[in-house]
Design an enzyme around this catalytic site. Structure first.
Site, PDB file in Angstrom:
ATOM      1  N   SER A  64       0.827  -1.201   0.000  1.00 41.88           N
ATOM      2  CA  SER A  64       0.000   0.000   0.000  1.00 41.88           C
ATOM      3  C   SER A  64       0.864   1.255   0.000  1.00 41.88           C
ATOM      4  CB  SER A  64      -0.929   0.008   1.222  1.00 41.88           C
ATOM      5  OG  SER A  64      -1.863  -1.050   1.164  1.00 41.88           O
ATOM      6  N   ALA A 158      -4.727  -0.434  -2.666  1.00 47.86           N
ATOM      7  CA  ALA A 158      -4.065   0.001  -1.430  1.00 47.86           C
ATOM      8  C   ALA A 158      -5.083   0.100  -0.297  1.00 47.86           C
ATOM      9  CB  ALA A 158      -3.394   1.354  -1.624  1.00 47.86           C
ATOM     10  N   LYS A 159      -4.638  -0.268   0.904  1.00 53.08           N
ATOM     11  CA  LYS A 159      -5.469  -0.018   2.090  1.00 53.08           C
ATOM     12  C   LYS A 159      -5.044   1.354   2.609  1.00 53.08           C
ATOM     13  CE  LYS A 159      -7.186  -2.219   6.334  1.00 53.08           C
ATOM     14  NZ  LYS A 159      -8.593  -2.310   5.904  1.00 53.08           N
ATOM     15  N   ALA A 160      -5.565   2.365   1.966  1.00 48.86           N
ATOM     16  CA  ALA A 160      -5.160   3.750   2.212  1.00 48.86           C
ATOM     17  C   ALA A 160      -6.270   4.505   2.930  1.00 48.86           C
ATOM     18  CB  ALA A 160      -4.837   4.439   0.886  1.00 48.86           C
ATOM     19  N   TYR A 164     -11.389   5.469   2.730  1.00 49.15           N
ATOM     20  CA  TYR A 164     -12.424   5.169   3.715  1.00 49.15           C
ATOM     21  C   TYR A 164     -13.329   6.358   4.007  1.00 49.15           C
ATOM     22  CZ  TYR A 164     -10.442   0.591   4.528  1.00 49.15           C
ATOM     23  OH  TYR A 164     -10.030  -0.718   4.351  1.00 49.15           O
TER      24      TYR A 164
END
Length: 295
Positions: A64, A158-160, A164
């Site tokens: 990420s 990506a876990k960005a 969210y």
């Protein structure tokens, strides 16, 4: 129950290579990660002193960061060890684990080539999102206001943190209307995911789940697919039209926080938690709480 703020707790947080008293783990208000969402993170769970899929989570954290064009100044092994040490330092064997990496405060424009990259790891006691009785009955979801964007508009792999934003908006709206969560569709109108969990449907003993081409291919999602295939259950990854939900009998969401949680309702569509959903819920719980072999 009174709210315990996350900045006013006892304990220790791993910050840039050393342990800092929980209340002293702070950043400046002009931190780039705060203003421009230049941060990536992971959500992990420790069960019985072991962090489930730890290295897979850490590797995704590094991937990420790479997608967001910055390099974490540690190795995967060092972050793995720091996660374990943070849990031990806080005296926890069953907890939630949150590593996060972000751009610092050296530069505050869109361009931030010379910012320092910081890493922190916090752990805390956080039971499953939903109690066993609620899970068995199934949770209620409504439809999210926002759609999951196309992969050529945001870094969907990506876990960005920035990804969210629409999840928080959607979950808040759902909770205000009495629902547990919201289901999102993607930019094409296909079923995507809940605000923080992947989704599965059941029809004639077969599992159907959205193709992760514009959503995160969750580690819990991958684990559940592996469990199902080991049991000889067919798993179909495909684009799912909203109208198809009328033909599914069961539904459940999966994620590190949610684990495996049956769903009884998504908007106008109703489901009944059945043998397949409940058995996968139990099997996942058994897997993460025993000797943690790879699923």
């Amino acid at each position: 129950m009174s709210l315990v703020p996350f900045d006013d707790r006892d304990g220790w947080i791993w910050l840039d290579g050393q342990f800092v008293a929980w209340r002293d783990a702070k950043v400046h208000v002009l931190t780039h990660g705060l203003h421009y969402a230049s941060s990536v993170f992971e959500g992990e769970r420790m069960y019985g002193g072991e962090i489930f899929k730890l290295t897979e989570h850490t590797e995704r954290l590094f991937k990420s960061a790479e997608i967001l064009d910055f390099k974490i100044p540690y190795t995967v092994a060092e972050i793995d060890e720091a996660c374990k040490q943070t849990a031990a330092k806080n005296g926890l064997t069953d907890c939630y684990v949150r590593p996060i990496a972000w751009r610092g405060s050296e530069m505050i424009g869109v361009s931030a080539q010379q910012t320092k990259i910081h890493v922190a790891i916090a752990v805390w006691d956080w039971p499953s999102y939903f109690d066993p009785a609620t899970k068995a009955k199934g949770i209620r979801l409504t439809w999210a206001k926002y759609d999951r964007p196309a992969p050529n508009t945001i870094p969907t792999a990506a876990k960005a943190a920035g990804l969210y934003m629409i999840c928080t908006i959607s979950k808040h709206a759902a909770e205000k209307d009495g629902y547990a969560d919201a289901m999102m569709v993607d930019y094409r109108g296909y079923i995507a995911e809940a605000t923080g969990a992947n989704v599965f449907f059941v029809k004639d003993g077969v599992l159907h789940t959205p193709t992760p081409d514009c959503i995160l291919n969750g580690i819990t999602r991958q684990t559940v697919i592996a469990i199902a295939k080991q049991r000889g259950i067919e798993v179909v990854e495909r684009h799912i039209e909203k109208a198809e939900l009328a033909g599914f009998t069961e539904c459940f969401i999966v994620g590190t926080a949610a684990e495996v949680t049956p769903v009884s309702e998504i908007g106008e569509f109703k489901f009944t938690p059945g043998a397949l959903s409940l058995s996968l819920m139990d099997e996942y719980a058994a897997l993460v709480r025993r000797e943690l072999v790879s699923a």
